[in-house]
Motif scaffolding. Structure first.
Motif, PDB file in Angstrom:
ATOM      1  N   LYS A   1      11.959  -0.115  -8.893  1.00 35.11           N
ATOM      2  CA  LYS A   1      11.434   0.916  -8.339  1.00 35.11           C
ATOM      3  C   LYS A   1      12.029   2.139  -7.482  1.00 35.11           C
ATOM      4  CE  LYS A   1       7.486  -2.234  -6.670  1.00 35.11           C
ATOM      5  NZ  LYS A   1       7.079  -2.562  -5.409  1.00 35.11           N
ATOM      6  N   PRO A   2      11.704   3.180  -8.049  1.00 31.22           N
ATOM      7  CA  PRO A   2      12.388   4.362  -7.468  1.00 31.22           C
ATOM      8  C   PRO A   2      11.984   4.450  -5.926  1.00 31.22           C
ATOM      9  CG  PRO A   2      10.956   4.957  -9.113  1.00 31.22           C
ATOM     10  CD  PRO A   2      10.894   3.566  -9.075  1.00 31.22           C
TER      11      PRO A   2
ATOM     12  N   LEU B   1       7.806  -3.393 -12.550  1.00 30.00           N
ATOM     13  CA  LEU B   1       8.470  -2.836 -11.441  1.00 30.00           C
ATOM     14  C   LEU B   1       9.084  -3.895 -10.489  1.00 30.00           C
ATOM     15  CD1 LEU B   1       6.090   0.291 -10.707  1.00 30.00           C
ATOM     16  CD2 LEU B   1       8.122   0.197 -11.978  1.00 30.00           C
ATOM     17  N   THR B   2      10.338  -3.582 -10.133  1.00 27.11           N
ATOM     18  CA  THR B   2      10.746  -4.677  -9.113  1.00 27.11           C
ATOM     19  C   THR B   2      11.669  -3.831  -8.022  1.00 27.11           C
ATOM     20  OG1 THR B   2      12.548  -6.270  -8.914  1.00 27.11           O
ATOM     21  CG2 THR B   2      12.836  -4.974 -10.584  1.00 27.11           C
ATOM     22  N   GLY B   3      11.668  -4.326  -6.920  1.00 28.04           N
ATOM     23  CA  GLY B   3      12.370  -3.847  -5.749  1.00 28.04           C
ATOM     24  C   GLY B   3      14.059  -4.016  -5.775  1.00 28.04           C
ATOM     25  N   THR B   4      14.133  -5.195  -6.633  1.00 28.54           N
ATOM     26  CA  THR B   4      15.773  -5.554  -6.846  1.00 28.54           C
ATOM     27  C   THR B   4      16.237  -5.559  -8.410  1.00 28.54           C
ATOM     28  OG1 THR B   4      15.200  -7.813  -7.386  1.00 28.54           O
ATOM     29  CG2 THR B   4      15.367  -7.378  -5.195  1.00 28.54           C
ATOM     30  N   ALA B   5      17.482  -5.178  -8.393  1.00 29.01           N
ATOM     31  CA  ALA B   5      17.902  -4.631  -9.732  1.00 29.01           C
ATOM     32  C   ALA B   5      18.742  -6.242 -10.302  1.00 29.01           C
ATOM     33  CB  ALA B   5      18.927  -3.528  -9.695  1.00 29.01           C
ATOM     34  N   LEU B   6      18.237  -7.520  -9.815  1.00 27.18           N
ATOM     35  CA  LEU B   6      18.806  -8.525 -10.196  1.00 27.18           C
ATOM     36  C   LEU B   6      18.776  -8.643 -11.762  1.00 27.18           C
ATOM     37  CD1 LEU B   6      17.510 -11.058  -7.652  1.00 27.18           C
ATOM     38  CD2 LEU B   6      19.615 -10.031  -7.684  1.00 27.18           C
ATOM     39  N   ASP B   7      19.876  -8.812 -12.447  1.00 32.77           N
ATOM     40  CA  ASP B   7      20.143  -8.866 -13.862  1.00 32.77           C
ATOM     41  C   ASP B   7      19.355 -10.002 -14.319  1.00 32.77           C
ATOM     42  OD1 ASP B   7      21.592  -6.655 -14.088  1.00 32.77           O
ATOM     43  OD2 ASP B   7      23.593  -7.871 -14.363  1.00 32.77           O
ATOM     44  N   GLU B   8      19.028 -11.150 -13.954  1.00 33.22           N
ATOM     45  CA  GLU B   8      18.307 -12.373 -14.148  1.00 33.22           C
ATOM     46  C   GLU B   8      16.943 -12.031 -14.123  1.00 33.22           C
ATOM     47  OE1 GLU B   8      19.593 -13.522  -9.880  1.00 33.22           O
ATOM     48  OE2 GLU B   8      20.689 -12.734 -11.781  1.00 33.22           O
ATOM     49  N   ASP B   9      16.444 -11.389 -13.134  1.00 31.80           N
ATOM     50  CA  ASP B   9      14.897 -11.104 -13.258  1.00 31.80           C
ATOM     51  C   ASP B   9      14.501 -10.240 -14.428  1.00 31.80           C
ATOM     52  OD1 ASP B   9      14.437 -12.504 -10.969  1.00 31.80           O
ATOM     53  OD2 ASP B   9      14.575 -10.591  -9.647  1.00 31.80           O
TER      54      ASP B   9
ATOM     55  N   PRO C   1       0.919  -1.150  -0.090  1.00 34.47           N
ATOM     56  CA  PRO C   1       0.096   0.005   0.056  1.00 34.47           C
ATOM     57  C   PRO C   1       0.795   1.127  -0.200  1.00 34.47           C
ATOM     58  CG  PRO C   1      -0.635  -1.434   2.042  1.00 34.47           C
ATOM     59  CD  PRO C   1       0.512  -2.021   1.178  1.00 34.47           C
ATOM     60  N   ALA C   2       1.917   1.233   0.654  1.00 43.79           N
ATOM     61  CA  ALA C   2       2.976   2.305   0.517  1.00 43.79           C
ATOM     62  C   ALA C   2       3.313   2.778  -0.612  1.00 43.79           C
ATOM     63  CB  ALA C   2       4.143   1.959   1.538  1.00 43.79           C
ATOM     64  N   TYR C   3       3.562   1.731  -1.668  1.00 49.65           N
ATOM     65  CA  TYR C   3       4.258   1.940  -3.007  1.00 49.65           C
ATOM     66  C   TYR C   3       2.948   2.394  -3.916  1.00 49.65           C
ATOM     67  CZ  TYR C   3       7.758   2.505  -6.426  1.00 49.65           C
ATOM     68  OH  TYR C   3       8.675   3.067  -7.131  1.00 49.65           O
ATOM     69  N   VAL C   4       1.829   1.969  -3.518  1.00 47.90           N
ATOM     70  CA  VAL C   4       0.475   2.349  -4.336  1.00 47.90           C
ATOM     71  C   VAL C   4       0.349   3.810  -4.011  1.00 47.90           C
ATOM     72  CG1 VAL C   4      -1.933   2.316  -4.641  1.00 47.90           C
ATOM     73  CG2 VAL C   4      -0.645   0.198  -4.506  1.00 47.90           C
ATOM     74  N   LEU C   5       0.329   4.310  -2.890  1.00 48.89           N
ATOM     75  CA  LEU C   5       0.493   5.832  -2.185  1.00 48.89           C
ATOM     76  C   LEU C   5       1.344   6.698  -3.142  1.00 48.89           C
ATOM     77  CD1 LEU C   5      -1.164   7.866  -0.542  1.00 48.89           C
ATOM     78  CD2 LEU C   5       0.544   7.291   1.097  1.00 48.89           C
ATOM     79  N   LEU C   6       2.633   5.978  -3.022  1.00 52.97           N
ATOM     80  CA  LEU C   6       3.875   6.720  -3.508  1.00 52.97           C
ATOM     81  C   LEU C   6       3.591   7.118  -5.216  1.00 52.97           C
ATOM     82  CD1 LEU C   6       6.614   7.726  -3.388  1.00 52.97           C
ATOM     83  CD2 LEU C   6       7.398   5.573  -3.963  1.00 52.97           C
ATOM     84  N   LEU C   7       3.041   5.950  -5.942  1.00 49.49           N
ATOM     85  CA  LEU C   7       2.569   5.999  -7.207  1.00 49.49           C
ATOM     86  C   LEU C   7       1.652   7.189  -7.415  1.00 49.49           C
ATOM     87  CD1 LEU C   7       3.433   4.941 -10.349  1.00 49.49           C
ATOM     88  CD2 LEU C   7       1.110   3.720  -9.953  1.00 49.49           C
ATOM     89  N   LYS C   8       0.476   7.033  -6.515  1.00 52.07           N
ATOM     90  CA  LYS C   8      -0.648   8.193  -6.633  1.00 52.07           C
ATOM     91  C   LYS C   8      -0.164   9.317  -6.581  1.00 52.07           C
ATOM     92  CE  LYS C   8      -4.559   5.114  -5.517  1.00 52.07           C
ATOM     93  NZ  LYS C   8      -5.505   4.638  -4.535  1.00 52.07           N
ATOM     94  N   ARG C   9       0.868   9.602  -5.577  1.00 52.34           N
ATOM     95  CA  ARG C   9       1.293  10.857  -5.322  1.00 52.34           C
ATOM     96  C   ARG C   9       2.303  11.375  -6.435  1.00 52.34           C
ATOM     97  NH1 ARG C   9       3.452  10.588   0.512  1.00 52.34           N
ATOM     98  NH2 ARG C   9       1.438  10.885   1.124  1.00 52.34           N
ATOM     99  N   ALA C  10       3.019  10.606  -7.055  1.00 45.39           N
ATOM    100  CA  ALA C  10       3.814  10.770  -8.316  1.00 45.39           C
ATOM    101  C   ALA C  10       2.794  11.467  -9.459  1.00 45.39           C
ATOM    102  CB  ALA C  10       4.716   9.720  -8.787  1.00 45.39           C
ATOM    103  N   LEU C  11       1.834  10.588  -9.700  1.00 41.89           N
ATOM    104  CA  LEU C  11       0.872  10.929 -10.711  1.00 41.89           C
ATOM    105  C   LEU C  11       0.381  12.269 -10.571  1.00 41.89           C
ATOM    106  CD1 LEU C  11      -1.228   7.692 -11.252  1.00 41.89           C
ATOM    107  CD2 LEU C  11      -0.025   8.730 -13.020  1.00 41.89           C
TER     108      LEU C  11
END
Length: 149
Positions: free
Chosen positions: A122-123, A99-107, A15-25
């Motif tokens: 994800k920023p 969007l991913t929280g990890t920057a794993l190359d394989e993902d 929910p925190a990231y949903v709120l962050l996206l809404k704020r960014a919009l």
């Protein structure tokens, strides 16, 4: 099937990231903000896309012009959602951003192999997310029409 050019289906369980996206919009100051529809699981995303209960009202829950999904979801993953979408003929042209929280190359490599259009880490701040939204807005802002003479 009619696609609403301004609806974005966002699959995110934090929910925190949903709120962050809404704020960014809101901070993006775009004239044509998308209608954001949020679900938290792959199963709910599938029900939404298929118009199944509780998403059968296509006026309230229009088909999206963009699928934005987290990689890590409870139960089935965002990658499994991408595979499901790609296997459905009616959704093969639906752009998908992961969007991913990890920057794993394989993902990231796997996401592109599965048919994701963009895979982004994800920023953590609103300003970086605003920049991403401005780039992605091409999916919900209709192209200019030629004036008729």
């Amino acid at each position: 099937m009619e696609v609403d050019s301004k609806t974005v289906l966002y699959v995110e369980d934090d929910p925190a990231y949903v709120l962050l996206l809404k704020r960014a919009l809101q901070r993006s100051k775009l004239e044509n903000l998308p209608k954001l529809r949020v679900v938290t699981t792959m199963e709910d995303a599938v029900r939404y896309l298929l118009g199944q209960t509780p998403y059968e009202d296509r006026f309230a829950n229009p088909l999206p012009s963009l699928l934005l999904t987290d990689l890590r979801l409870p139960g089935k993953s965002g990658m499994q959602l991408v595979q499901w979408v790609q296997a459905q003929p009616q959704f093969q042209h639906l752009p998908i951003v992961m969007l991913t929280g990890t920057a794993l190359d394989e993902d990231i490599v796997l996401a592109y192999q599965q048919g994701v259009n963009f895979c982004l880490v994800k920023p953590a701040d609103v300003d970086s997310l605003v920049n991403i939204i401005l780039v992605l807005s091409v999916y919900w802002i209709p192209p200019p029409t030629k004036a008729t003479i």
